[in-house]
Scaffold this active site. Structure first.
Site, PDB file in Angstrom:
ATOM      1  N   CYS A 225      -5.939   2.138  -1.908  1.00 13.68           N
ATOM      2  CA  CYS A 225      -6.483   2.741  -3.129  1.00 13.68           C
ATOM      3  C   CYS A 225      -5.351   3.393  -3.939  1.00 13.68           C
ATOM      4  CB  CYS A 225      -7.610   3.716  -2.792  1.00 13.68           C
ATOM      5  SG  CYS A 225      -8.685   4.047  -4.201  1.00 13.68           S
TER       6      CYS A 225
ATOM      7  N   GLU B 263     -10.336   1.398   5.759  1.00 10.42           N
ATOM      8  CA  GLU B 263     -10.406   2.396   6.851  1.00 10.42           C
ATOM      9  C   GLU B 263     -11.811   2.965   6.991  1.00 10.42           C
ATOM     10  OE1 GLU B 263      -9.470   3.161   3.860  1.00 10.42           O
ATOM     11  OE2 GLU B 263     -10.357   5.110   3.443  1.00 10.42           O
TER      12      GLU B 263
ATOM     13  N   HIS C 256     -11.364   0.530   0.476  1.00 10.54           N
ATOM     14  CA  HIS C 256     -11.104   1.438   1.603  1.00 10.54           C
ATOM     15  C   HIS C 256     -11.460   0.771   2.934  1.00 10.54           C
ATOM     16  CE1 HIS C 256      -9.838   5.204  -0.334  1.00 10.54           C
ATOM     17  NE2 HIS C 256     -10.547   4.763  -1.365  1.00 10.54           N
TER      18      HIS C 256
END
Ligand code: MN
Length: 237
Positions: free
Chosen positions: A111, A216, A214
């Site tokens: 990001c 993660e 994202h």
């Protein structure tokens, strides 16, 4: 074999009722540990020598999400749609980025981290997608962080395509900025249907990858997204 150490650049949380905190969302930590490496959180620091010393000690770096990068880094004045910026974080992370590049440490930008990579290498950003991209998709989802919201088309022949092994990938989306002009030495590796660049990678032999979504946050329930971290750690080893 000793585990690899991945430095994770962190953020500053400032609220009215509490002292400032240095933090990172836990998904960054768990995605790295799941991939078999050791996460090392790197605070925002104003001591550039200290930053360089930390960078020497890590095997790779993960630049995390957060505030907008100050547009003076890509020679623009702040536009009406610019969000919150954090200059001390910009300064700290640019130092980390440039020193890591000089040492050829593998880099993963997520990001804001991808935007930092692009700006650091001379690219520019769309300051606010809704203002600058006509017929843009919704890139600031309200659904849960681990849920995908838009499809990205992965460019064939890229490292990202090797990792995912498929051309269309559902990703989450929590950004209002994006890469405008791609930095020299990089190529876009994924797009949404509105033309927004969703991922990038270095064309050289130095591993430098960026994703605008994202992974993660998705990796906890998405083996596909975990592959990105596994592949990154494989590059570091
Ligand atoms: Mn998006």
């Amino acid at each position: 074999m000793k585990k690899r150490i991945i430095g994770i650049l962190t953020n500053i949380l400032a609220t009215q009722d509490n002292p400032e905190r240095i933090y990172v969302n836990r998904g960054y930590v768990t995605s790295i540990t799941r991939a078999g490496a050791i996460p090392l959180l790197i605070p925002v620091l104003d001591d550039m020598q200290a930053i360089r010393q930390i960078i020497e000690e890590v095997d790779g770096l993960l630049f995390s999400g957060g505030q907008d990068i100050h547009p003076h880094y890509y020679k623009e004045a702040p536009g009406p749609g610019l969000g919150e910026v954090c200059l001390e974080r910009d300064i700290s992370e640019m130092e980390a980025l440039y020193y890591a590049i000089s040492l050829k440490k593998p880099l993963l930008g997520i990001c804001r981290g991808m935007q930092l990579l692009n700006v650091g290498f001379g690219g520019t950003l769309i300051q606010d997608i809704p203002r600058e991209v006509t017929t843009a998709l919704e890139h600031r989802q309200t659904a849960k962080r681990e849920e995908g919201t838009h499809e990205v088309e992965v460019v064939t022949g890229t490292r990202l395509h090797d990792i995912f092994g498929q051309k269309s990938v559902l990703t989450n989306s929590f950004h209002h900025q994006a890469v405008k002009e791609m930095a020299p030495g990089f190529i876009p590796t994924a797009y949404t249907a509105d033309g927004v660049i969703e991922a990038m990678e270095s064309t050289g032999n130095h591993c430098m990858w960026g994703v605008q979504w994202h992974p993660e946050a998705m990796a906890v329930s998405s083996p596909l997204m975990q592959k990105l971290f596994d592949a990154f750690i494989a590059e570091v080893s």
